[in-house]
Design a protein around this motif. Sequence first.
Motif: not given
Length: 216
Positions: A3, A9, A176-178, A180-181
């Motif tokens: 990562r 990021q 999911h990830q999108p 949550l972010s």
Amino acid sequence: MRRQPINNQIGDYVKQHFTLYIFTIVLFIMGVIYGSIIIQSLSLQQKQEMIGYLSQFFHGLTSNGDTIFSKKIALKQVIFDHLKYLGMIWFLGLSIIGMPLIFILIFMKGFVIGFTVSFLISQLQWKGFVFSFVSILPQNLLIVPAFIIASVAGVAFSLSLVLTRIKRNPYSALTHQPFLSYSFLFIMMGAILVVASGFETYVSPYLMRSVANWFY
């Protein structure tokens, strides 16, 4: 797959949405300018009413009647107002049609600040500038960036929903990830607004009272 460091990021995210950041900041500035101009269109009666409210406000400051209980109530109200506004942006970002409404919200945020500062300066001249500097600027150094970041995130997420709809997969951005972010970013902005609310409730009144006593 390793990562990226968090700073990389953040840098990549800002670069990816740089145009949105510029547009949102310009829109906010336009709101400030429009708010400062619209004060000139107020009628004499409206200005007199606002001057009356301002006089009562200064009287309340110089009387120093705050208590710990009233401060707690004020803090809860300020936090609620900021988080409600933030929650509206978060919710609108989950909708395809929410994007223009987010732009309206950030414009109105600038409008309120511009209107308030312009009114204070128009009525108190250089005293109004000093009072605006100590009463409005400090907490907004946190509040405004938090709302701009949240607005860009909301618009970007709304755009991602449009793209997934075009690709005939309308729910992928909400899973999911999108999602949550997206939500985690708003939680971080909410934490910043809570800190700003504490400053606005406990520190700003002291600064305003000091300036008001100096003036009067």
